[in-house]
Design a protein around this motif. Sequence first.
Motif, PDB file in Angstrom:
ATOM      1  N   LEU A   1     -43.691  20.491  -8.855  1.00 23.34           N
ATOM      2  CA  LEU A   1     -43.034  19.210  -8.632  1.00 23.34           C
ATOM      3  C   LEU A   1     -43.432  18.670  -7.267  1.00 23.34           C
ATOM      4  O   LEU A   1     -43.926  19.389  -6.411  1.00 23.34           O
ATOM      5  N   ASP A   2     -43.226  17.389  -7.072  1.00 19.22           N
ATOM      6  CA  ASP A   2     -43.634  16.760  -5.814  1.00 19.22           C
ATOM      7  C   ASP A   2     -42.800  17.219  -4.624  1.00 19.22           C
ATOM      8  O   ASP A   2     -43.225  17.074  -3.481  1.00 19.22           O
ATOM      9  N   ASP A   3     -41.603  17.741  -4.875  1.00 18.38           N
ATOM     10  CA  ASP A   3     -40.718  18.131  -3.773  1.00 18.38           C
ATOM     11  C   ASP A   3     -40.798  19.612  -3.438  1.00 18.38           C
ATOM     12  O   ASP A   3     -39.951  20.145  -2.725  1.00 18.38           O
ATOM     13  N   GLU A   4     -41.825  20.319  -3.938  1.00 17.07           N
ATOM     14  CA  GLU A   4     -41.961  21.741  -3.635  1.00 17.07           C
ATOM     15  C   GLU A   4     -42.314  21.935  -2.158  1.00 17.07           C
ATOM     16  O   GLU A   4     -43.120  21.191  -1.592  1.00 17.07           O
ATOM     17  N   THR A   5     -41.710  22.932  -1.535  1.00 18.16           N
ATOM     18  CA  THR A   5     -41.992  23.235  -0.130  1.00 18.16           C
ATOM     19  C   THR A   5     -42.295  24.721   0.035  1.00 18.16           C
ATOM     20  O   THR A   5     -41.841  25.554  -0.749  1.00 18.16           O
ATOM     21  N   TYR A   6     -43.097  25.027   1.073  1.00 18.12           N
ATOM     22  CA  TYR A   6     -43.440  26.391   1.454  1.00 18.12           C
ATOM     23  C   TYR A   6     -44.007  27.201   0.277  1.00 18.12           C
ATOM     24  O   TYR A   6     -43.554  28.310  -0.032  1.00 18.12           O
ATOM     25  N   CYS A   7     -44.996  26.605  -0.372  1.00 18.32           N
ATOM     26  CA  CYS A   7     -45.701  27.307  -1.457  1.00 18.32           C
ATOM     27  C   CYS A   7     -46.681  28.306  -0.847  1.00 18.32           C
ATOM     28  O   CYS A   7     -47.399  27.992   0.103  1.00 18.32           O
ATOM     29  N   ALA A   8     -46.737  29.492  -1.421  1.00 15.90           N
ATOM     30  CA  ALA A   8     -47.594  30.551  -0.878  1.00 15.90           C
ATOM     31  C   ALA A   8     -49.039  30.416  -1.319  1.00 15.90           C
ATOM     32  O   ALA A   8     -49.940  30.955  -0.674  1.00 15.90           O
ATOM     33  N   VAL A   9     -49.291  29.679  -2.412  1.00 14.46           N
ATOM     34  CA  VAL A   9     -50.637  29.516  -2.944  1.00 14.46           C
ATOM     35  C   VAL A   9     -50.918  28.021  -3.073  1.00 14.46           C
ATOM     36  O   VAL A   9     -50.069  27.257  -3.547  1.00 14.46           O
ATOM     37  N   ARG A  10     -52.130  27.620  -2.683  1.00 12.50           N
ATOM     38  CA  ARG A  10     -52.486  26.196  -2.707  1.00 12.50           C
ATOM     39  C   ARG A  10     -53.107  25.815  -4.055  1.00 12.50           C
ATOM     40  O   ARG A  10     -54.292  25.520  -4.153  1.00 12.50           O
ATOM     41  N   THR A  11     -52.290  25.842  -5.069  1.00 10.44           N
ATOM     42  CA  THR A  11     -52.700  25.376  -6.395  1.00 10.44           C
ATOM     43  C   THR A  11     -51.649  24.383  -6.894  1.00 10.44           C
ATOM     44  O   THR A  11     -50.514  24.356  -6.402  1.00 10.44           O
ATOM     45  N   ASP A  12     -52.031  23.570  -7.870  1.00 10.03           N
ATOM     46  CA  ASP A  12     -51.087  22.580  -8.400  1.00 10.03           C
ATOM     47  C   ASP A  12     -50.336  23.087  -9.614  1.00 10.03           C
ATOM     48  O   ASP A  12     -49.520  22.373 -10.191  1.00 10.03           O
ATOM     49  N   LYS A  13     -50.605  24.344 -10.017  1.00 11.81           N
ATOM     50  CA  LYS A  13     -49.940  24.915 -11.189  1.00 11.81           C
ATOM     51  C   LYS A  13     -49.392  26.302 -10.850  1.00 11.81           C
ATOM     52  O   LYS A  13     -49.884  26.976  -9.939  1.00 11.81           O
ATOM     53  N   ASN A  14     -48.377  26.709 -11.602  1.00 12.34           N
ATOM     54  CA  ASN A  14     -47.844  28.059 -11.467  1.00 12.34           C
ATOM     55  C   ASN A  14     -47.419  28.594 -12.829  1.00 12.34           C
ATOM     56  O   ASN A  14     -47.298  27.847 -13.800  1.00 12.34           O
ATOM     57  N   ILE A  15     -47.218  29.898 -12.882  1.00  7.54           N
ATOM     58  CA  ILE A  15     -46.879  30.582 -14.126  1.00  7.54           C
ATOM     59  C   ILE A  15     -45.368  30.786 -14.204  1.00  7.54           C
ATOM     60  O   ILE A  15     -44.736  31.195 -13.222  1.00  7.54           O
ATOM     61  N   PHE A  16     -44.814  30.504 -15.401  1.00  8.25           N
ATOM     62  CA  PHE A  16     -43.396  30.765 -15.654  1.00  8.25           C
ATOM     63  C   PHE A  16     -43.281  31.780 -16.781  1.00  8.25           C
ATOM     64  O   PHE A  16     -43.911  31.631 -17.837  1.00  8.25           O
ATOM     65  N   PHE A  17     -42.483  32.811 -16.523  1.00 10.04           N
ATOM     66  CA  PHE A  17     -42.201  33.771 -17.592  1.00 10.04           C
ATOM     67  C   PHE A  17     -41.201  33.150 -18.565  1.00 10.04           C
ATOM     68  O   PHE A  17     -40.248  32.469 -18.152  1.00 10.04           O
ATOM     69  N   ILE A  18     -41.438  33.387 -19.864  1.00  7.34           N
ATOM     70  CA  ILE A  18     -40.508  32.933 -20.901  1.00  7.34           C
ATOM     71  C   ILE A  18     -40.043  34.143 -21.709  1.00  7.34           C
ATOM     72  O   ILE A  18     -40.389  35.290 -21.402  1.00  7.34           O
ATOM     73  N   GLU A  19     -39.303  33.871 -22.758  1.00  6.73           N
ATOM     74  CA  GLU A  19     -38.705  34.961 -23.531  1.00  6.73           C
ATOM     75  C   GLU A  19     -39.748  35.882 -24.151  1.00  6.73           C
ATOM     76  O   GLU A  19     -39.529  37.095 -24.273  1.00  6.73           O
ATOM     77  N   HIS A  20     -40.911  35.334 -24.534  1.00  2.00           N
ATOM     78  CA  HIS A  20     -41.924  36.135 -25.228  1.00  2.00           C
ATOM     79  C   HIS A  20     -43.032  36.638 -24.291  1.00  2.00           C
ATOM     80  O   HIS A  20     -44.018  37.191 -24.773  1.00  2.00           O
ATOM     81  N   THR A  21     -42.874  36.452 -22.999  1.00  2.00           N
ATOM     82  CA  THR A  21     -43.907  36.894 -22.070  1.00  2.00           C
ATOM     83  C   THR A  21     -43.958  38.412 -22.016  1.00  2.00           C
ATOM     84  O   THR A  21     -42.927  39.089 -21.962  1.00  2.00           O
ATOM     85  N   LYS A  22     -45.180  38.944 -22.024  1.00  2.00           N
ATOM     86  CA  LYS A  22     -45.381  40.385 -21.898  1.00  2.00           C
ATOM     87  C   LYS A  22     -46.160  40.672 -20.622  1.00  2.00           C
ATOM     88  O   LYS A  22     -47.173  40.012 -20.346  1.00  2.00           O
ATOM     89  N   CYS A  23     -45.696  41.629 -19.877  1.00  5.89           N
ATOM     90  CA  CYS A  23     -46.368  42.069 -18.639  1.00  5.89           C
ATOM     91  C   CYS A  23     -46.481  43.577 -18.704  1.00  5.89           C
ATOM     92  O   CYS A  23     -45.536  44.310 -18.365  1.00  5.89           O
ATOM     93  N   GLU A  24     -47.635  44.054 -19.161  1.00  6.87           N
ATOM     94  CA  GLU A  24     -47.838  45.474 -19.392  1.00  6.87           C
ATOM     95  C   GLU A  24     -48.819  46.035 -18.372  1.00  6.87           C
ATOM     96  O   GLU A  24     -49.832  45.399 -18.054  1.00  6.87           O
ATOM     97  N   LYS A  25     -48.539  47.209 -17.900  1.00  4.24           N
ATOM     98  CA  LYS A  25     -49.427  47.867 -16.941  1.00  4.24           C
ATOM     99  C   LYS A  25     -50.757  48.176 -17.604  1.00  4.24           C
ATOM    100  O   LYS A  25     -50.808  48.705 -18.710  1.00  4.24           O
ATOM    101  N   ASP A  26     -51.831  47.818 -16.910  1.00  2.00           N
ATOM    102  CA  ASP A  26     -53.173  47.970 -17.461  1.00  2.00           C
ATOM    103  C   ASP A  26     -53.785  49.245 -16.909  1.00  2.00           C
ATOM    104  O   ASP A  26     -53.916  49.422 -15.698  1.00  2.00           O
ATOM    105  N   ASN A  27     -54.200  50.124 -17.794  1.00  2.00           N
ATOM    106  CA  ASN A  27     -54.808  51.393 -17.393  1.00  2.00           C
ATOM    107  C   ASN A  27     -56.331  51.366 -17.470  1.00  2.00           C
ATOM    108  O   ASN A  27     -56.979  52.403 -17.404  1.00  2.00           O
TER     109      ASN A  27
END
Length: 421
Positions: free
Chosen positions: A58-84
């Motif tokens: 959003l235009d009112d975001e402040t103190y962003c750690a990464v200089r990109t215009d997009k970010n990732i949001f986790f949702i109900e079906h998001t999977k984050c599995e450790k990669d071996n």
Amino acid sequence: MDLNKETQQCFGINIIFLDDSNNRIHAFINTKYVDKLEQPIVEGEIYALSNFKVKKYLDDETYCAVRTDKNIFFIEHTKCEKDNNEGLQIEKYAFDIFVLEEIEKNANDNRFLFDVVGIVQNARPMVTTVKNGVETKRLMFDISDGRYNLKVTLFNEMGEAYETAVLCPKDASVEIIISAAKITTYDGAVNLTNYPATRVYVNSDHFYVPYLKNKLEDKSSWYYANCAKCKVEVFREGGRYKCTNCKRTIPHPDKRFRVCTICSDQTGSVGIFFPDNEVRRVIQKSVFDIHAEYIEEPIEEPFPNILRQLHHKDYMIKVLLSEENIINGSSVYEATSVDNAIERSDNFTPCKQITEKEQDMSIINDNQTPVLLKVTPQTGKSTNWKSRARKNNTPVVYDSDENVPAKASKNIKKEPLDPST
């Protein structure tokens, strides 16, 4: 974690993901999805992420750690599995390093956090203050990149975590990377402070750390170490200077000037290296003389002011045409001699356009003498000079015995004398 400052309620977890191309992106996990993770996410581990949502900031975001215009949001079906998968190579960390000079210029920009690297200087013991019943701890020090110094303040737990590392013995060097730092102003000076996203790395193995260390230790950008026997440049190996030519270890090498500047005339601009003997003759000082002047100074200038007197002056310079210049077209030349500055009544500007009248004067005609051309011709291929055709005059041999008829004598009429005189 993303906390409410007043209630300390947790809204979620912020993460920075790094891929095998060193690209970074910010991700947010809402608290209602944190408990659905199969296992806690551990910093430094590799994970396979799928079924997530990508949103624009959003235009009112402040103190962003990464200089990109997009970010990732986790949702109900998001999977984050450790990669071996051991074959995937991902760096431990990546930074968007800003030079310290740029930090002050961005003091009023609260959209982003900043990554910096520097050598720790002027570290002070932690200070504890109490205001309105709230205790605050501050660890204050400076960081330097060799040209600029910047003040840093680490508060409370982060200051306590790095107090021992920062307050090291004076003869030791501490290289520090501060990632996602916040810019503030304290007592009228720009200051870097920690934020929830801030991370600090002391003497890390990141490639930028040894680069910075070598940059600070080697202040010879305007001079070089010289072997007194071979007259070649020597380099430091294992803390000592060694000559690769004569294989000698040189504890105290000689030092020579290495000064390069941009020189301009009516034909254009080129880079020219000035030899040591010519620099010494012009400024009337040696490298050791300049070093001696900074003995009492806490920090030696990266480029001494006395060498700046070469700037904005006119010189007659003879240059050496090397193979790089002739064959490869290099525009950097080595000067062989530098005559004293020439006094001129006008000021030359490299960008000044030459008028038609001046251009006509730059070419010789039947009644003029040659002056400097605007464009130098390629020798042997073309020429911009006009010249007269030579006349083949047959030489006349002088013969002293040649009989030359004498010219008739001129009769001078004489007036008769007056007898009365």
